[in-house]
Design an enzyme around this catalytic site. Sequence first.
Site: not given
Ligand SMILES: Cc1ncc(COP(=O)(O)O)c(C=O)c1O
Length: 388
Positions: A49, A106, A180, A205
């Site tokens: 962890r 997102y 992000d 991704k």
């Molecule tokens: C730009 C972006 N940030 C964060 C996330 C969240 O990621 P996760 O689905 O791996 O938790 C996504 C998911 O589609 C995303 O497209």
Amino acid sequence: MPKTLRPDTLCVHAGAYVDEKVGGVNTPIYASSSFMDPNPQGGQVHYPRYSDIPTQAACADKIAALEDPSGRAKGWVTASGMAAVSAPLLALLAPGDHAVFQADLYGGTHHFVHAELRRLGVELTMVPETDPEAIAAAVTDATRVVYLESPTNPTLRVIDLAATARAVRKRNPDAALVIDNTFATPMNQRPLALGFHVVVHSGTKYLGGHSDLSCGAVVALPRFFERIRDTAVSLGATLNVLDCYLLERSMKTLHLRMARHNANAQAAAEFLERHPGVSLVNYPGLPGHHGHRKARNQMAGYGGIVSFEVPGGKDAAEALMARLRLVVPAVSLGGVESLICLPARTSHAKMPPEERAAIGVTDGLLRLSCGVEDPADIVADLQRALEG
Ligand SMILES: Cc1ncc(COP(=O)(O)O)c(C=O)c1O
């Protein structure tokens, strides 16, 4: 290993942990949740962890080296992208604090911000503009976090990151600038070099890249890293060693995959822009895109995602998806195979319809994640579906 390596070489080598007793060239998977106390080699006693097992540390060190080749930043890998998004926000914000977010986030981040941060008593300002001065104008003395995405999911809007970082710092030097960087990846954009403090990723991704992994990553400058790590340890959303092994292996080819994702998306966007059956195309690599100049200045490539509309809205978009034979209608993005979805009913389903409409996520907007296939096959599939 030489001290200064170029990004493509860092993909392959950064972070790798060599067990010198055995001599394997890959980082070993230490599949243990219990470690000897005291550590027979001296030093700390490991625990998963705390993400301090060499298999986990190798992964965190690789993404940190890619985001910040100068070596100042530290990395942390998480069990999902949302764990990487939420840990810094929970670490850096307390009741009564103020945070600034871009309006077109997102969908999952948008939901977290409204459902969780509001409940914790954080005051929020959502900024619809991409202009740095408009973002900075929302910053007050109480602002602790400014959180952005660029390019945005799924409308591919672009923010001038260096200008925003400068403008925010002028108003409040204590505010953490968080971004992000999922869509760009460090191969296309390195926000820490442009004045940001914290970068987060959905590793599900491009970092994972093969649609078989749920993971995330945080890379932060030392000023913020310890606080984020403490919170992340308490939240417990660390990545297990088997998935760390897959993630580290995937990142070794990130530079090769991103170059192909960039080229394929450029080819698809140019084809779609020329096609009379397409009414709108969003891709920062198109000279006519409103963010093209900004993207050209701050990105090494424009990424693998294109969004577009066809006349006839949602029904026409669904019919087009059903006619595709190679591109797979599926949620998520960033894998080696081309995928397509309707963000209004997937990534942005939880966003209220009026907010979706305001940020340009119409019911018929299609998001195409270009894989690493031959671009001619992707274009041929789109052409067949548009004309079929
Ligand atoms: C730009 C972006 N940030 C964060 C996330 C969240 O990621 P996760 O689905 O791996 O938790 C996504 C998911 O589609 C995303 O497209």
